[in-house]
Enzyme design. Structure first.
Site, PDB file in Angstrom:
ATOM      1  N   MET A 140      20.808  -8.325 -32.123  1.00 19.44           N
ATOM      2  CA  MET A 140      21.961  -8.946 -32.778  1.00 19.44           C
ATOM      3  C   MET A 140      21.624 -10.390 -33.171  1.00 19.44           C
ATOM      4  O   MET A 140      22.530 -11.188 -33.450  1.00 19.44           O
ATOM      5  CB  MET A 140      23.184  -8.913 -31.869  1.00 19.44           C
ATOM      6  N   GLY A 141      20.325 -10.731 -33.180  1.00 13.80           N
ATOM      7  CA  GLY A 141      19.924 -12.051 -33.646  1.00 13.80           C
ATOM      8  C   GLY A 141      20.084 -13.139 -32.602  1.00 13.80           C
ATOM      9  O   GLY A 141      20.235 -12.856 -31.413  1.00 13.80           O
ATOM     10  N   HIS A 195      13.813 -11.309 -26.715  1.00 12.56           N
ATOM     11  CA  HIS A 195      13.665 -10.475 -27.915  1.00 12.56           C
ATOM     12  C   HIS A 195      12.198 -10.420 -28.346  1.00 12.56           C
ATOM     13  O   HIS A 195      11.692  -9.368 -28.727  1.00 12.56           O
ATOM     14  CB  HIS A 195      14.475 -11.061 -29.076  1.00 12.56           C
ATOM     15  N   GLN A 240      31.061  -3.038 -31.126  1.00  8.61           N
ATOM     16  CA  GLN A 240      30.787  -3.111 -29.682  1.00  8.61           C
ATOM     17  C   GLN A 240      31.450  -4.306 -29.012  1.00  8.61           C
ATOM     18  O   GLN A 240      31.266  -4.531 -27.824  1.00  8.61           O
ATOM     19  CB  GLN A 240      29.282  -3.080 -29.411  1.00  8.61           C
ATOM     20  N   GLY A 266      15.761  -3.970 -23.807  1.00  6.75           N
ATOM     21  CA  GLY A 266      15.520  -4.785 -22.623  1.00  6.75           C
ATOM     22  C   GLY A 266      16.218  -4.249 -21.381  1.00  6.75           C
ATOM     23  O   GLY A 266      17.340  -3.745 -21.458  1.00  6.75           O
ATOM     24  N   ASP A 308      19.857  -5.498 -20.211  1.00  5.36           N
ATOM     25  CA  ASP A 308      21.048  -4.673 -20.449  1.00  5.36           C
ATOM     26  C   ASP A 308      20.735  -3.269 -19.916  1.00  5.36           C
ATOM     27  O   ASP A 308      20.539  -2.331 -20.683  1.00  5.36           O
ATOM     28  CB  ASP A 308      21.368  -4.665 -21.940  1.00  5.36           C
ATOM     29  N   GLN A 330      22.904  -0.238 -20.761  1.00  6.76           N
ATOM     30  CA  GLN A 330      22.707   0.070 -22.187  1.00  6.76           C
ATOM     31  C   GLN A 330      21.411   0.852 -22.391  1.00  6.76           C
ATOM     32  O   GLN A 330      21.373   1.843 -23.143  1.00  6.76           O
ATOM     33  CB  GLN A 330      22.674  -1.241 -22.980  1.00  6.76           C
ATOM     34  N   SER A 352      19.381 -15.025 -22.738  1.00  6.30           N
ATOM     35  CA  SER A 352      20.454 -14.333 -23.446  1.00  6.30           C
ATOM     36  C   SER A 352      20.923 -15.221 -24.594  1.00  6.30           C
ATOM     37  O   SER A 352      20.971 -16.449 -24.456  1.00  6.30           O
ATOM     38  CB  SER A 352      21.625 -14.083 -22.487  1.00  6.30           C
ATOM     39  N   ARG A 390      23.790 -15.553 -25.407  1.00  2.00           N
ATOM     40  CA  ARG A 390      25.045 -16.178 -24.959  1.00  2.00           C
ATOM     41  C   ARG A 390      24.793 -17.444 -24.126  1.00  2.00           C
ATOM     42  O   ARG A 390      25.720 -18.230 -23.926  1.00  2.00           O
ATOM     43  CB  ARG A 390      25.886 -15.185 -24.161  1.00  2.00           C
TER      44      ARG A 390
END
Ligand code: AMP
Length: 282
Positions: A33-34, A40, A64, A150, A153, A156, A188, A190
């Site tokens: 998601m960039g 990443h 999501q 990864g 997560d 996921q 992350s 975030r």
């Protein structure tokens, strides 16, 4: 710097990948998601090491995110991401817009059962439907040899392994270990939201998870260990805790006692920022 080719249409993605495949090349896909960081980039490095081509996708998937989540505030930096991917040796970037992924009349949802009855499946209703649907689309659009996700997560990753098997999508799903900052915090996108104070507090997550491991191994009651860990996070400054749980890593079912495959999972908030992490125990 080499200009990384970018495509925005599914048809163009397919044409590029068909070109690689007809030359006998293998393709490693890295969905993102960039707001890219070294976590990443370790997926790109693995894709590059195990395939002749690495293809990244950049799509902030609206389906999501829950109604009260951070979709509109999610960090976006396509030019910066493109430069990082280029430096990492990525061969192609697929960056569709929302209309390309969800054209008018779009009406299909992929639901993965069982694995999503726990942890974020409960804390974030609808989240894994959004993830499973978009990842199914990305896998079918590109039909890569392998796709990289990864362990940060972790639930996921298990959901995606399950859907690829259940839907007979001919791809190998590869899990990559979590890349961490020097103080142990899982990288992350975030983390960019965190103030300097909260950034310091955030390191309590890996610290508290690591602390719980010997307590579990010496036979402390699981429930007590988890309560203690949650209390330590609160004391460190976390404002809300969705869960601190011990689960079987294959099924994500909560465990009341230690067992092989036990893994710790945490989701906790610092202000509006929700952080997750996980740690193997046995
Ligand atoms: P995201 O852009 O957050 O959707 O993440 C894209 C992919 O990168 C997912 O497969 C994540 O699990 C993975 N990822 C995110 N953070 C990390 C990390 N710290 N280490 C390894 N992989 C990660």
């Amino acid at each position: 710097m080499r200009d990384l080719p970018i495509v925005r249409r599914v048809a163009d993605l397919r044409a590029r990948i068909a070109g690689y495949r007809s030359a006998g090349e293998s393709v490693g896909l890295v969905p993102t998601m960039g707001a890219l960081h070294n976590g990443h980039l370790s997926l790109i490095a693995a894709a590059k090491a195990q395939n002749t081509r690495a293809v990244a996708t950049l799509f902030v998937n609206p389906t999501q995110f829950g109604p009260n989540e951070d979709l509109s505030a999610y960090p976006r930096d396509e030019a910066g991401d493109r430069a990082k991917l280029s430096d990492a040796g990525c061969d192609l970037l697929f960056a569709p817009d929302v209309a390309e992924m969800y054209p008018d009349g779009f009406a299909t949802t992929v639901t993965v059962g069982k694995l999503t009855e726990h942890l974020d499946g409960i804390a974030r209703p609808g989240h894994f439907e959004g993830v499973a649907t978009v990842v199914s689309k990305l896998l079918l659009q590109s039909l890569p040899t392998r796709a990289y996700f990864g362990e940060k997560d972790f639930q996921q990753l298990q959901v995606i392994k399950r859907l690829a098997r259940d839907l007979d999508i001919p791809v190998e799903i590869v899990g990559i270990p979590t890349v961490r900052e020097a103080d142990g915090l899982a990288m992350s996108s975030r983390n960019r939201y965190l103030s300097a104070d909260n950034r310091r507090i955030a390191a309590a997550i890996p610290f508290v998870l690591r602390q719980a491991v010997p307590e579990l191994l010496r036979g402390d009651v699981v429930e007590h260990v988890l309560e203690r860990a949650a209390m330590r996070l609160k004391e460190a400054g976390f404002t809300r805790i969705d869960y601190v749980a011990l689960c079987d890593e294959a099924t994500l079912t909560p465990l009341e006692a230690m067992a092989p495959g036990a893994r710790l999972f945490v989701a906790a908030y610092l202000g509006k920022t929700r952080l997750i992490d996980n740690w193997p125990v046995l």
